[in-house]
Scaffold this motif. Structure first.
Motif, PDB file in Angstrom:
ATOM      1  N   PHE A 173      51.955 -18.787 -24.089  1.00 34.91           N
ATOM      2  CA  PHE A 173      51.244 -17.856 -23.486  1.00 34.91           C
ATOM      3  C   PHE A 173      51.180 -18.130 -22.048  1.00 34.91           C
ATOM      4  N   PRO A 174      52.256 -18.036 -21.519  1.00 35.98           N
ATOM      5  CA  PRO A 174      52.346 -18.519 -19.956  1.00 35.98           C
ATOM      6  C   PRO A 174      51.536 -17.768 -18.980  1.00 35.98           C
ATOM      7  N   GLY A 175      50.866 -18.575 -18.009  1.00 35.90           N
ATOM      8  CA  GLY A 175      49.761 -17.967 -16.858  1.00 35.90           C
ATOM      9  C   GLY A 175      48.614 -17.566 -17.712  1.00 35.90           C
ATOM     10  N   SER A 193      45.977 -10.215 -24.630  1.00 32.68           N
ATOM     11  CA  SER A 193      47.609 -10.237 -23.820  1.00 32.68           C
ATOM     12  C   SER A 193      47.120 -10.532 -22.576  1.00 32.68           C
ATOM     13  N   THR A 194      46.074 -10.410 -21.925  1.00 36.38           N
ATOM     14  CA  THR A 194      45.903 -10.642 -20.384  1.00 36.38           C
ATOM     15  C   THR A 194      44.726 -11.626 -19.870  1.00 36.38           C
ATOM     16  N   ILE A 195      43.802 -11.602 -20.831  1.00 35.29           N
ATOM     17  CA  ILE A 195      42.463 -12.729 -20.333  1.00 35.29           C
ATOM     18  C   ILE A 195      42.961 -14.091 -20.438  1.00 35.29           C
ATOM     19  N   ARG A 196      42.603 -15.015 -19.676  1.00 28.57           N
ATOM     20  CA  ARG A 196      42.864 -16.248 -19.616  1.00 28.57           C
ATOM     21  C   ARG A 196      42.113 -16.933 -20.749  1.00 28.57           C
ATOM     22  N   VAL A 197      42.560 -17.717 -21.375  1.00 24.13           N
ATOM     23  CA  VAL A 197      41.870 -18.468 -22.672  1.00 24.13           C
ATOM     24  C   VAL A 197      42.257 -20.094 -22.266  1.00 24.13           C
ATOM     25  N   GLY A 198      41.034 -20.702 -22.640  1.00 23.90           N
ATOM     26  CA  GLY A 198      41.028 -22.023 -22.615  1.00 23.90           C
ATOM     27  C   GLY A 198      40.020 -22.861 -23.176  1.00 23.90           C
ATOM     28  N   ALA A 199      39.875 -24.111 -22.582  1.00 23.65           N
ATOM     29  CA  ALA A 199      38.762 -25.117 -23.014  1.00 23.65           C
ATOM     30  C   ALA A 199      37.823 -25.460 -22.202  1.00 23.65           C
ATOM     31  N   GLY A 200      36.448 -25.057 -22.464  1.00 26.31           N
ATOM     32  CA  GLY A 200      35.390 -25.575 -21.706  1.00 26.31           C
ATOM     33  C   GLY A 200      34.405 -26.109 -22.457  1.00 26.31           C
ATOM     34  N   GLY A 201      34.858 -27.597 -22.816  1.00 32.01           N
ATOM     35  CA  GLY A 201      36.136 -28.166 -22.506  1.00 32.01           C
ATOM     36  C   GLY A 201      36.486 -29.206 -23.506  1.00 32.01           C
ATOM     37  N   ALA A 221      46.831 -15.688 -29.057  1.00 28.64           N
ATOM     38  CA  ALA A 221      47.479 -14.428 -29.943  1.00 28.64           C
ATOM     39  C   ALA A 221      47.103 -13.024 -30.076  1.00 28.64           C
ATOM     40  N   GLY A 222      45.739 -12.882 -30.097  1.00 25.25           N
ATOM     41  CA  GLY A 222      45.147 -11.664 -30.285  1.00 25.25           C
ATOM     42  C   GLY A 222      44.988 -10.923 -29.034  1.00 25.25           C
ATOM     43  N   SER A 251      42.436 -26.622 -29.314  1.00 26.95           N
ATOM     44  CA  SER A 251      43.608 -26.217 -28.845  1.00 26.95           C
ATOM     45  C   SER A 251      44.180 -25.196 -29.997  1.00 26.95           C
ATOM     46  N   VAL A 252      43.976 -25.495 -31.250  1.00 21.64           N
ATOM     47  CA  VAL A 252      44.123 -24.584 -32.203  1.00 21.64           C
ATOM     48  C   VAL A 252      43.296 -23.184 -32.267  1.00 21.64           C
ATOM     49  N   ALA A 253      42.167 -23.430 -31.975  1.00 22.41           N
ATOM     50  CA  ALA A 253      41.455 -22.057 -31.694  1.00 22.41           C
ATOM     51  C   ALA A 253      41.561 -21.310 -30.342  1.00 22.41           C
ATOM     52  N   ILE A 254      42.136 -21.942 -29.481  1.00 26.20           N
ATOM     53  CA  ILE A 254      42.692 -21.217 -28.533  1.00 26.20           C
ATOM     54  C   ILE A 254      44.037 -20.579 -28.603  1.00 26.20           C
ATOM     55  N   GLY A 255      44.913 -21.011 -29.591  1.00 24.26           N
ATOM     56  CA  GLY A 255      46.019 -20.278 -29.909  1.00 24.26           C
ATOM     57  C   GLY A 255      45.963 -19.136 -30.684  1.00 24.26           C
TER      58      GLY A 255
END
Length: 327
Positions: free
Chosen positions: A98-100, A68-76, A65-66, A57-61
């Motif tokens: 980072f809503p949405g 603006s539009t690409i979805r970022v997440g855990a896989g997994g 933060a760098g 979750s820290v790495a995702i943040g």
């Protein structure tokens, strides 16, 4: 049109460190966003000196933060390692920031060895409650019910989209029953790919999150200007896989001229089986490979791993892949 996404293992390379690996992940995501990739995922691994995404979750943040539009997440996120409430709070916080743009892929493997699993204060039997844990997590991320005494703050009513990850029919069946998108880890565990996708599609039940099945397949793709250059770049991943069989996981190695100088005949067979879903070559070679893979899987989305040692050459690989899909 098939979506393309990226799974970054956030590898720590020889001569580098964890900060460099995380910054390279962020830079790759920024470029991927401009090239039209849909998602950028990172995975939870523990006690591996060559992977910097343990605190997923820290790495995702950091990556979100760098961009603006690409979805970022855990896989997994490997849910048996955690309390569902804590994961709901972590990803609810990411969604608030980072809503949405946040995805939460869930796996039931520990993502580590049994000794490290005990250090995580988890029992090997934790995986047995994976379906119930997914439902509990889903409830924490959903609307607050009347009389609900325990809430994820942030997290409640964030409705962060969940994915089920797997490499067998177990995950496929669960994803179908819950009406969730399904990602198959064919980039490293390809044996049950066709059967799992068939099971998922045949048994899918629509849900509030997903009305129709959405199947993602992992695939290793390394693209370069020539077939020879791509094959040389691919030796980095081949050495990493060989090291797994040797029990000597470490930092990512630079490519070598002849992989047969590194592995034994037995290791070669093991590695080639593990990396069976791989496409390596020039743009023309990669285009043919992608077409064949899509005909085989009918995947709605590809999760692409391009495990290249040099950051600039890795960027070049992902750019070439994106250009093929645009064309």
């Amino acid at each position: 049109m098939t979506d393309i996404s990226i799974l970054d293992l956030v590898r720590i390379r020889e001569g580098g460190d964890a900060r460099r690996a995380l910054d390279c992940a962020r830079d790759l995501a920024r470029h991927a966003e401009a090239w039209g990739y849909r998602r950028f995922w990172m995975a939870e691994h523990h006690n591996m000196s060559g992977i910097a995404s343990a605190a997923t979750s820290v790495a995702i943040g950091h990556v979100a933060a760098g961009t603006s539009t690409i979805r970022v997440g855990a896989g997994g996120v490997m849910l048996p390692n955690h309390s569902p409430l804590v994961i709901a709070e972590q990803f609810g916080t990411l969604e608030a920031l980072f809503p949405g743009r946040i995805d939460l892929g869930l796996g039931r493997a520990p993502g580590t060895d049994q000794l490290t699993l005990r250090a995580l204060r988890r029992s090997p039997s934790s995986a047995d409650s994976f379906p119930q844990d997914v439902l509990e997590l889903q409830a924490y991320l959903g609307p607050v019910m009347e009389g609900q005494r325990i809430r994820a703050v942030p997290g409640a009513n964030s409705n962060v989209p969940l994915w089920i990850l797997g490499s067998s029919t177990f995950g496929a069946t669960l994803a179908a029953q819950l009406g969730l998108p399904y990602a198959f880890a064919s980039h490293f565990a390809p044996d049950a790919l066709d059967l799992a996708l068939d099971v998922y599609r045949a048994h899918f039940q629509p849900s509030g999150q997903q009305q129709a099945p959405h199947a993602m397949a992992g695939v290793n793709i390394i693209a370069a200007d020539t077939d020879d250059e791509a094959r040389r770049l691919a030796t980095t991943q081949q050495m990493s896989v060989t090291d797994i069989f040797r029990g000597t996981r470490g930092l990512s190695h630079p490519p070598i001229d002849d992989i047969d100088d590194y592995w034994t005949p037995t290791e070669k067979i093991q590695a080639q089986r593990m990396l069976a879903c791989s496409i390596v070559g020039s743009p023309a070679t990669v285009a043919r490979g992608i077409e064949q893979f899509l005909q085989r899987t009918r995947a709605d989305e590809l999760m692409i791993v391009s495990d290249v040692f040099d950051h600039q050459k890795r960027l070049h690989s992902y750019r070439l892949i994106a250009e093929l899909f645009k064309a």
